[in-house]
Design a protein around this motif. Structure first.
Motif, PDB file in Angstrom:
ATOM      1  N   THR A  92     -64.013  56.549  10.264  1.00  0.00           N
ATOM      2  CA  THR A  92     -64.895  56.982   9.390  1.00  0.00           C
ATOM      3  C   THR A  92     -64.930  56.321   8.075  1.00  0.00           C
ATOM      4  O   THR A  92     -63.907  56.007   7.667  1.00  0.00           O
TER       5      THR A  92
ATOM      6  N   SER B 136     -55.792  55.948   5.643  1.00  0.00           N
ATOM      7  CA  SER B 136     -57.068  55.211   5.244  1.00  0.00           C
ATOM      8  C   SER B 136     -56.696  54.306   4.219  1.00  0.00           C
ATOM      9  O   SER B 136     -55.550  54.115   3.862  1.00  0.00           O
TER      10      SER B 136
ATOM     11  N   ASN C  52     -53.135  57.261  11.519  1.00  0.00           N
ATOM     12  CA  ASN C  52     -53.455  58.690  10.509  1.00  0.00           C
ATOM     13  C   ASN C  52     -53.269  58.130   8.804  1.00  0.00           C
ATOM     14  O   ASN C  52     -52.675  58.612   8.273  1.00  0.00           O
TER      15      ASN C  52
ATOM     16  N   LYS D  32     -61.135  55.751   7.212  1.00  0.00           N
ATOM     17  CA  LYS D  32     -60.105  56.603   7.680  1.00  0.00           C
ATOM     18  C   LYS D  32     -59.900  56.573   9.035  1.00  0.00           C
ATOM     19  O   LYS D  32     -61.032  56.494   9.878  1.00  0.00           O
ATOM     20  N   ASN D  33     -58.484  56.321   9.606  1.00  0.00           N
ATOM     21  CA  ASN D  33     -58.317  56.471  10.957  1.00  0.00           C
ATOM     22  C   ASN D  33     -57.582  57.897  11.356  1.00  0.00           C
ATOM     23  O   ASN D  33     -56.525  58.076  10.627  1.00  0.00           O
ATOM     24  N   ASP D  34     -58.148  58.595  12.196  1.00  0.00           N
ATOM     25  CA  ASP D  34     -57.755  59.898  12.389  1.00  0.00           C
ATOM     26  C   ASP D  34     -56.811  59.804  13.673  1.00  0.00           C
ATOM     27  O   ASP D  34     -56.373  60.786  14.070  1.00  0.00           O
TER      28      ASP D  34
ATOM     29  N   THR E 246     -63.512  58.575  18.894  1.00  0.00           N
ATOM     30  CA  THR E 246     -62.911  58.816  17.839  1.00  0.00           C
ATOM     31  C   THR E 246     -63.351  57.627  16.651  1.00  0.00           C
ATOM     32  O   THR E 246     -62.284  57.105  16.619  1.00  0.00           O
TER      33      THR E 246
END
Length: 392
Positions: free
Chosen positions: A388, A98, A96, A33-35, A385
């Motif tokens: 994840t 995944s 934003n 996941k990219n936030d 950041t």
């Protein structure tokens, strides 16, 4: 456990319910996941055996669940015990969002081929350098033989724990080629014949990322590395271990060792440093002729030096995760080679992590100071950041 209903139905029709359910129970997948509001690429994801709940990484592959494409991976024995500890890969994740990847069994013949662009080695034919590179940049440090030559007044030695920058402007490996032409007399890596050159003076300075310990207003330095061990070279990462003799900082005995790694597509080497005897260290950038500009961001955790070099320009920088970065300072002295821009870093449980690297204008990667500093802000945001990963 995620079950893809369409695939499950096909398996029922072809193989029967029992075999399909058994095979599905064995399947694993991960979600990355990219936030951030920016796409991510050339960022390395590390997966351990414990995380994947497997005993052996030698036959593990990673497949994009959407495209069914096998990704380039690299398995690494981090501690040299003969057992693989990590598997790494570099996904491309939109802003934003995944992406899901399947963990599959593969043979060597099934693995996608990749150029070995991340490389490092000990260089006995040039005293005892240790040198490393990827598709963007190259570096070197100096060993005990080079130190002893200086101490014994033998020409050709180097006394420094600073980090040298090799200014390459091609995306293929140059280390072996440059050393060969220099040692066999057919050329010199101090001359640019189209691939770049080494004209970055280090001396006793910190070069690009060497460390010091500040006590009151004085900086104390280690000497050349004393031990080395190559950990891995490959398509996605090269890494190695360096150890230093204990050194003195105003009566404090400093114990230093580090693992240095450089990943594909990155301008920065990662310095995972073990340090004892001090609560802070300072990672430095040489100011050379002091004709450049120091800039930095305490909030974003970086310090940079943009300077002229020969007929072009270069930007060097230290970037650190926010929990380690304290502040930055320009240290100007009349002593030759000891003026540096320093990032002051906190030691946490005898450990400090920071990144050091550069961009040479002739490489056309970040040809202006503005582009370089924008990259520093972006890079700092990404290391604070990280992507994840969850096991589905």
């Amino acid at each position: 456990m995620m079950i893809h209903l369409r695939n499950f139905a096909v398996c029922l029709a072809v193989f029967g319910m029992l075999s399909a359910c058994t095979e599905q129970e064995k399947a694993k997948s991960i979600t990355v996941k990219n936030d951030l509001d920016t796409p991510r690429s050339f960022e390395t994801v590390e997966l351990t055996k414990d995380f994947l709940k497997v005993d052996d990484l030698s036959n593990i592959g990673i497949k994009n669940s959407e495209t069914q494409e096998l990704l380039v991976t690299q398995s690494i024995d981090t501690d040299g015990d003969g057992n693989l500890d990590l598997i790494i890969f570099q996904p491309e994740i939109a802003a934003n969002s995944s992406q899901t990847f399947e963990i599959v069994s593969v043979t060597d013949a099934e693995r996608p081929e990749a150029k070995a662009l991340c490389y490092s080695r000990f260089v006995p034919e040039r005293t005892d350098d240790y040198t490393w590179e990827n598709d963007k940049v190259a570096f070197r440090v100096y060993g005990p033989v080079a130190q002893k030559m200086i101490e014994d007044s033998i020409p050709g030695g180097t006394l420094s724990s600073g980090v040298d920058a090799w200014l390459k402007r091609v995306d293929y490996p140059i280390i072996d080629k440059w050393y060969k032409k220099t040692t066999d007399g057919t050329g010199s890596y101090h001359e640019d014949t189209g691939e770049g050159l080494d004209n970055f003076h280090v001396g006793p300075s910190r070069g690009v990322g060497g460390i010091a310990v500040k006590v009151d207003s004085a900086y104390y330095l280690s000497r050349n590395y004393t031990q080395w061990r190559t950990i891995t070279t490959g398509p996605l990462r090269t890494s190695f271990y360096l150890e230093y003799a204990n050194w003195d900082a105003a009566g404090n005995t400093i114990k230093e060792s580090k693992v240095v790694s450089l990943d594909l597509g990155q301008n920065f080497s990662k310095f995972d440093t073990h340090i004892e005897g001090t609560e802070t260290i300072s990672a430095g950038l040489t100011l050379h002729e002091k004709d450049g500009d120091v800039s930095g961001s305490k909030d974003n955790g970086w310090v940079s030096y943009w300077q002229p070099i020969a007929d072009t320009e270069i930007g060097t920088a230290i970037v650190a995760p926010s929990k380690y970065f304290i502040d930055y300072e320009t240290y100007d002295t009349e002593v030759t080679d000891l003026s540096n821009a320093y990032a002051h870093l906190k030691v946490i449980d005898n450990k400090v992590i920071y990144y050091a690297g550069f961009a040479w204008k002739k490489s056309e990667q970040f040809p202006t100071r503005a582009l370089w500093e924008a990259h520093l802000n972006s890079f700092a945001q990404k290391i604070n950041t990280p992507l994840t990963v969850t096991l589905d």
